[in-house]
Design a protein around this motif. Structure first.
Motif, PDB file in Angstrom:
ATOM      1  N   PHE A  31      -5.424   2.814   3.155  1.00  0.00           N
ATOM      2  CA  PHE A  31      -4.792   3.295   1.919  1.00  0.00           C
ATOM      3  C   PHE A  31      -3.416   2.651   1.802  1.00  0.00           C
ATOM      4  CE2 PHE A  31      -7.079   7.565   0.899  1.00  0.00           C
ATOM      5  CZ  PHE A  31      -8.313   6.954   1.085  1.00  0.00           C
ATOM      6  N   ASP A  32      -3.163   2.071   0.608  1.00  0.00           N
ATOM      7  CA  ASP A  32      -2.031   1.161   0.478  1.00  0.00           C
ATOM      8  C   ASP A  32      -1.213   1.464  -0.780  1.00  0.00           C
ATOM      9  OD1 ASP A  32      -1.828  -2.503   0.127  1.00  0.00           O
ATOM     10  OD2 ASP A  32      -0.305  -0.945   0.456  1.00  0.00           O
ATOM     11  N   THR A  33      -0.078   2.156  -0.607  1.00  0.00           N
ATOM     12  CA  THR A  33       0.764   2.471  -1.782  1.00  0.00           C
ATOM     13  C   THR A  33       1.544   1.233  -2.242  1.00  0.00           C
ATOM     14  OG1 THR A  33       2.585   3.220  -0.363  1.00  0.00           O
ATOM     15  CG2 THR A  33       1.022   4.902  -1.145  1.00  0.00           C
ATOM     16  N   LEU A  72      -2.855 -11.378  -3.213  1.00  0.00           N
ATOM     17  CA  LEU A  72      -2.019 -11.915  -2.129  1.00  0.00           C
ATOM     18  C   LEU A  72      -1.049 -10.808  -1.752  1.00  0.00           C
ATOM     19  CD1 LEU A  72      -0.857 -14.224  -0.361  1.00  0.00           C
ATOM     20  CD2 LEU A  72       0.597 -14.843  -2.323  1.00  0.00           C
ATOM     21  N   TYR A  73      -1.020 -10.434  -0.482  1.00  0.00           N
ATOM     22  CA  TYR A  73      -0.159  -9.339  -0.023  1.00  0.00           C
ATOM     23  C   TYR A  73       1.152  -9.866   0.530  1.00  0.00           C
ATOM     24  CZ  TYR A  73      -4.343  -6.481  -0.519  1.00  0.00           C
ATOM     25  OH  TYR A  73      -5.450  -5.834  -1.026  1.00  0.00           O
ATOM     26  N   GLY A  74       2.091  -8.957   0.724  1.00  0.00           N
ATOM     27  CA  GLY A  74       3.425  -9.349   1.170  1.00  0.00           C
ATOM     28  C   GLY A  74       3.445 -10.034   2.522  1.00  0.00           C
ATOM     29  N   ASP A  75       2.429  -9.798   3.336  1.00  0.00           N
ATOM     30  CA  ASP A  75       2.404 -10.428   4.677  1.00  0.00           C
ATOM     31  C   ASP A  75       1.668 -11.761   4.648  1.00  0.00           C
ATOM     32  OD1 ASP A  75      -0.377  -8.464   6.084  1.00  0.00           O
ATOM     33  OD2 ASP A  75      -0.175  -9.675   4.273  1.00  0.00           O
ATOM     34  N   GLY A  76       1.308 -12.218   3.433  1.00  0.00           N
ATOM     35  CA  GLY A  76       0.640 -13.525   3.326  1.00  0.00           C
ATOM     36  C   GLY A  76      -0.871 -13.445   3.405  1.00  0.00           C
ATOM     37  N   ALA A 211       8.183   2.260  -1.028  1.00  0.00           N
ATOM     38  CA  ALA A 211       7.480   3.106  -0.046  1.00  0.00           C
ATOM     39  C   ALA A 211       6.060   2.571   0.038  1.00  0.00           C
ATOM     40  CB  ALA A 211       7.479   4.557  -0.511  1.00  0.00           C
ATOM     41  N   ASP A 212       5.713   1.999   1.202  1.00  0.00           N
ATOM     42  CA  ASP A 212       4.494   1.205   1.293  1.00  0.00           C
ATOM     43  C   ASP A 212       3.661   1.545   2.525  1.00  0.00           C
ATOM     44  OD1 ASP A 212       3.871  -2.421   1.458  1.00  0.00           O
ATOM     45  OD2 ASP A 212       2.530  -0.683   1.350  1.00  0.00           O
ATOM     46  N   THR A 213       2.608   2.342   2.340  1.00  0.00           N
ATOM     47  CA  THR A 213       1.760   2.732   3.479  1.00  0.00           C
ATOM     48  C   THR A 213       0.955   1.554   4.012  1.00  0.00           C
ATOM     49  OG1 THR A 213      -0.019   3.333   1.965  1.00  0.00           O
ATOM     50  CG2 THR A 213       1.487   5.106   2.636  1.00  0.00           C
ATOM     51  N   GLY A 214       0.871   0.465   3.238  1.00  0.00           N
ATOM     52  CA  GLY A 214       0.061  -0.681   3.647  1.00  0.00           C
ATOM     53  C   GLY A 214       0.813  -1.703   4.463  1.00  0.00           C
ATOM     54  N   THR A 215       2.107  -1.467   4.686  1.00  0.00           N
ATOM     55  CA  THR A 215       2.907  -2.356   5.546  1.00  0.00           C
ATOM     56  C   THR A 215       3.273  -1.582   6.811  1.00  0.00           C
ATOM     57  OG1 THR A 215       3.803  -3.675   3.733  1.00  0.00           O
ATOM     58  CG2 THR A 215       5.108  -3.575   5.738  1.00  0.00           C
TER      59      THR A 215
HETATM   60  O1  FLK Z   1       1.548  -6.259   0.022  1.00  0.00           O
HETATM   61  C1  FLK Z   1       2.332  -5.373   0.310  1.00  0.00           C
HETATM   62  C2  FLK Z   1       3.849  -5.559   0.087  1.00  0.00           C
HETATM   63  C3  FLK Z   1       4.096  -5.658  -1.382  1.00  0.00           C
HETATM   64 CL1  FLK Z   1       5.769  -6.116  -1.689  1.00  0.00          CL
HETATM   65  N1  FLK Z   1       1.955  -4.146   0.804  1.00  0.00           N
HETATM   66  N2  FLK Z   1       0.622  -3.873   1.012  1.00  0.00           N
HETATM   67  C4  FLK Z   1      -0.071  -4.568   1.964  1.00  0.00           C
HETATM   68  N3  FLK Z   1      -1.385  -4.499   2.115  1.00  0.00           N
HETATM   69  C5  FLK Z   1      -1.850  -5.355   3.141  1.00  0.00           C
HETATM   70  C6  FLK Z   1      -0.591  -5.980   3.676  1.00  0.00           C
HETATM   71  N4  FLK Z   1       0.470  -5.428   2.834  1.00  0.00           N
END
Ligand code: FLK
Length: 327
Positions: A31-33, A72-76, A211-215
């Motif tokens: 789950f990814d906010t 594309l997510y923040g971690d590449g 606020a990011d549960t996915g990082t």
């Molecule tokens: O992509 C981001 C950062 C957005 Cl600035 N968070 N969510 C996520 N999901 C997988 C890796 N990161």
């Protein structure tokens, strides 16, 4: 109707996986906010990339003709594929015509993630990556069933936690909930702290982030990060390990955000010792690291969130806001 789903951490709290039933198959999703797409491993992937995962059977599913997605997510990391409509159940809540994005391609990070079966985005639907027409998140699709338009997270260090949908559970936190306004204009749960502190070292500069549960970690500007680790003897920014490391027995400084005037949200130092870098060295990897060039925003990820019960309030009393309370 409200709902609660139990979420369980992978090793080192790298990510938290939550069971989601799609059709008659249960997937364990991250789950990814910080994003707004619900995507799953599918039978459109190369067979070796399906191994060990729950797989979405696109041949038995209702295609959304002409739709595709690429993220594309923040971690590449990245993924992409086509789109189906299906029934999705989370914590007893059902969305009947949920856009389910089937992965046909995955980047290396996902190829080697042996546990997650995909992601469930909980950012604002404006951030959805389906083309030609953006699709709604699960939260937006079930919102009308909920008592309150809220998601409340209780992520824990090395133990199962919960996602509450539609209600705030007073049994899960102590003290007051402190609310701060959210700027959702970029689709994230973006908020601004008026100041921050490393232990007693108060820094009266504001700090804006999501606020990011996915990082997994807390990602801040590199000069801020180097100022934090200046307090930690033996800490060094290690190209070998890809960030700041320090002796595992280090006593780490707490990280405090000052929000809503004078409320402190504090991450205890212990949570900033993220994990050992390997089995032989006594070095540990920091839970606060520099934001990579890819993202131009600070990220308050799981290391930050697991000290708090966090209410992602989409507008129970006006505009979107975040509530923080100690847990
Ligand atoms: O992509 C981001 C950062 C957005 Cl600035 N968070 N969510 C996520 N999901 C997988 C890796 N990161």
């Amino acid at each position: 109707l409200n709902g609660t789903a139990v979420t369980s951490p992978e090793a080192n709290d790298l990510e938290y996986l939550t069971p989601v039933t799609i059709g008659n198959v249960t997937f364990h999703l991250d789950f990814d906010t910080g994003s707004a797409d619900l995507w799953v491993y599918s039978d459109e992937l190369p067979t070796d990339e399906q191994t060990g995962h729950a797989v979405y059977a696109t041949t038995d599913s209702k295609l959304l003709p002409g739709s595709s997605w690429e993220i594309l997510y923040g971690d590449g990391s990245s993924a992409g594929g086509d789109v189906f409509a299906d029934t999705v159940v989370v914590g007893g809540l059902t969305a009947t015509m949920q856009a389910v994005e089937a992965a046909a391609t995955l980047s290396a990070e996902f190829e080697r993630d042996a546990h997650s079966d995909g992601l469930l985005g909980l950012a604002f639907s404006t951030l959805n990556m389906v083309k030609p027409q953006k699709q709604s998140t699960f939260f937006d699709n079930v919102k009308s069933q909920l008592d309150l338009p809220v998601i409340a997270t209780s992520l824990k260090h090395g133990a199962p936690g919960t996602y509450d949908f539609g209600f705030i559970d007073e049994n899960k936190y102590t003290g007051p909930l402190t609310y701060v306004d959210v700027d959702s204009s970029r689709g994230y749960w973006t908020f601004t702290a008026d100041a921050y502190a490393f232990g007693d070292d108060q820094i009266s500069t504001s700090l804006t982030g999501i606020a990011d549960t996915g990082t997994t970690l807390i990602l801040l500007p590199s000069d801020t990060v180097s100022r934090y680790y200046a307090n930690v003897s033996g800490a060094q920014d290690s190209p070998l390990h890809g960030g700041y490391v320090f002796p595992c027995d280090s006593k780490l400084t707490p990280f405090t955000l000052v929000v809503a005037g004078n409320h402190s949200v504090t991450v205890p130092g212990e949570l900033i010792n993220y994990a050992p870098v390997g089995s032989v060295s006594n070095l540990c990897f920091g839970g606060i690291q520099a934001a990579s060039g890819l993202v131009d925003i600070n990220i308050f990820g799981d290391v930050f969130l697991k000290s708090q019960y966090v209410v992602f309030d989409a507008g129970s009393q006006g505009g979107p806001r975040l509530g923080f309370a100690n847990q």
